[in-house]
Design a protein around this motif. Structure first.
Motif, PDB file in Angstrom:
ATOM      1  N   ARG A 125       3.744   6.248  -5.422  1.00  0.00           N
ATOM      2  CA  ARG A 125       3.887   6.298  -6.753  1.00  0.00           C
ATOM      3  C   ARG A 125       2.456   7.070  -7.427  1.00  0.00           C
ATOM      4  NH1 ARG A 125       4.952   0.805  -6.494  1.00  0.00           N
ATOM      5  NH2 ARG A 125       3.038   0.485  -7.305  1.00  0.00           N
ATOM      6  N   ASP A 126       1.443   7.083  -6.580  1.00  0.00           N
ATOM      7  CA  ASP A 126      -0.027   7.848  -7.083  1.00  0.00           C
ATOM      8  C   ASP A 126      -0.661   8.668  -6.144  1.00  0.00           C
ATOM      9  OD1 ASP A 126      -2.544   7.860  -7.710  1.00  0.00           O
ATOM     10  OD2 ASP A 126      -2.816   5.869  -8.231  1.00  0.00           O
TER      11      ASP A 126
ATOM     12  N   VAL B   7       0.771  -1.090  -0.022  1.00  0.00           N
ATOM     13  CA  VAL B   7      -0.068  -0.036  -0.005  1.00  0.00           C
ATOM     14  C   VAL B   7       0.819   1.301  -0.056  1.00  0.00           C
ATOM     15  CG1 VAL B   7      -1.574   1.335   1.360  1.00  0.00           C
ATOM     16  CG2 VAL B   7      -2.079  -1.142   1.079  1.00  0.00           C
ATOM     17  N   VAL B   8       1.730   1.195   0.871  1.00  0.00           N
ATOM     18  CA  VAL B   8       2.638   2.417   0.779  1.00  0.00           C
ATOM     19  C   VAL B   8       3.539   2.501  -0.335  1.00  0.00           C
ATOM     20  CG1 VAL B   8       4.894   3.228   1.884  1.00  0.00           C
ATOM     21  CG2 VAL B   8       3.115   2.319   3.202  1.00  0.00           C
ATOM     22  N   GLU B   9       4.081   1.604  -1.022  1.00  0.00           N
ATOM     23  CA  GLU B   9       4.670   1.562  -2.090  1.00  0.00           C
ATOM     24  C   GLU B   9       3.715   2.228  -3.455  1.00  0.00           C
ATOM     25  OE1 GLU B   9       6.591  -2.078  -3.583  1.00  0.00           O
ATOM     26  OE2 GLU B   9       7.448  -2.434  -1.649  1.00  0.00           O
TER      27      GLU B   9
ATOM     28  N   THR C 112      -3.912  10.175  -1.503  1.00  0.00           N
ATOM     29  CA  THR C 112      -5.046  11.229  -0.920  1.00  0.00           C
ATOM     30  C   THR C 112      -6.183  10.430  -0.362  1.00  0.00           C
ATOM     31  OG1 THR C 112      -3.980  12.885  -2.244  1.00  0.00           O
ATOM     32  CG2 THR C 112      -6.341  13.281  -1.400  1.00  0.00           C
ATOM     33  N   GLN C 113      -6.524   9.439  -1.434  1.00  0.00           N
ATOM     34  CA  GLN C 113      -7.825   8.768  -0.823  1.00  0.00           C
ATOM     35  C   GLN C 113      -7.520   8.029   0.292  1.00  0.00           C
ATOM     36  OE1 GLN C 113      -8.172   6.693  -4.725  1.00  0.00           O
ATOM     37  NE2 GLN C 113      -9.812   7.918  -5.425  1.00  0.00           N
ATOM     38  N   LEU C 114      -6.458   7.688   0.449  1.00  0.00           N
ATOM     39  CA  LEU C 114      -5.941   6.481   1.657  1.00  0.00           C
ATOM     40  C   LEU C 114      -5.884   7.301   3.001  1.00  0.00           C
ATOM     41  CD1 LEU C 114      -4.975   3.678   2.426  1.00  0.00           C
ATOM     42  CD2 LEU C 114      -2.638   4.580   2.042  1.00  0.00           C
ATOM     43  N   LEU C 115      -5.431   8.601   2.886  1.00  0.00           N
ATOM     44  CA  LEU C 115      -5.455   9.492   3.790  1.00  0.00           C
ATOM     45  C   LEU C 115      -6.834   9.800   4.280  1.00  0.00           C
ATOM     46  CD1 LEU C 115      -2.129  11.721   3.097  1.00  0.00           C
ATOM     47  CD2 LEU C 115      -2.362   9.936   4.878  1.00  0.00           C
ATOM     48  N   ALA C 116      -7.505  10.207   3.234  1.00  0.00           N
ATOM     49  CA  ALA C 116      -8.983  10.739   3.500  1.00  0.00           C
ATOM     50  C   ALA C 116      -9.599   9.468   4.404  1.00  0.00           C
ATOM     51  CB  ALA C 116      -9.482  11.200   2.124  1.00  0.00           C
ATOM     52  N   GLU C 117      -9.741   8.356   3.861  1.00  0.00           N
ATOM     53  CA  GLU C 117     -10.260   7.004   4.461  1.00  0.00           C
ATOM     54  C   GLU C 117      -9.696   7.034   5.814  1.00  0.00           C
ATOM     55  OE1 GLU C 117     -13.284   4.372   4.215  1.00  0.00           O
ATOM     56  OE2 GLU C 117     -12.725   5.628   2.432  1.00  0.00           O
TER      57      GLU C 117
END
Length: 170
Positions: free
Chosen positions: A19-20, A13-15, A25-30
């Motif tokens: 790259r994306d 997930v971090v990798e 941003t979606q991950l941090l928002a979630e």
């Protein structure tokens, strides 16, 4: 996925997030880790993309591919911006992006015989982002109408289709 350890999954997930930027941003928002009151990174990045797009046709050596690239970059930055919690400042920036794109899209329309990008490929994500933000901010029909009227008056290439907003206008 069941065969992966939590550490392996986290590393993947971090990798991917490195790259994306949209995924990050979606991950941090979630995870609830985006604070719109203190983190203005998204606004800054969107402003930079708007500024770059507005400069795509300055000077004497620009090509239609510069307009296309600027439009795609603009749409990508607005998509990343809108993955954050909605704010009025974001909506203002999306409106600015729409106006910049409206000006640029005229060049694509004029050079339709050599373009690889249809203006709608950029218009649709920008207008959809605007619609989505109006909805997420729970703007009343009057405020949405006011914002649309202002945009329509300033767009010279029919970028805004009022029918897209029927559900918000009542």
């Amino acid at each position: 996925m069941r065969r992966l350890s939590p550490r392996q999954l986290a590393n993947l997930v971090v990798e991917h997030a490195l790259r994306d930027r949209l995924f990050a941003t979606q991950l941090l928002a979630e995870a609830g880790l985006l604070d719109t009151t203190t983190d203005h990174t998204g606004l800054h990045d969107a402003r930079a993309a708007i500024r770059d797009a507005s400069n795509a046709t300055t000077g004497s050596r620009w090509q239609i591919s510069d307009v296309e690239a600027a439009g795609h970059q603009l749409a990508a930055e607005i998509e990343i911006l809108c993955a954050r919690p909605a704010t009025t400042a974001m909506l203002d920036l999306v409106e600015e992006a729409i106006l910049v794109w409206d000006d640029l899209s005229g060049h694509l329309r004029d050079a339709y015989h050599i373009t690889r990008t249809e203006p709608e490929e950029i218009t649709e994500p920008l207008v959809n982002a605007h619609h989505d933000l109006c909805e997420r901010l729970d703007l009343d029909a009057e405020e949405v109408g006011h914002r649309l009227t202002r945009l329509i008056e300033r767009c010279h290439h029919d970028t805004i289709d009022i029918d897209t907003y029927t559900d918000l206008l009542g």
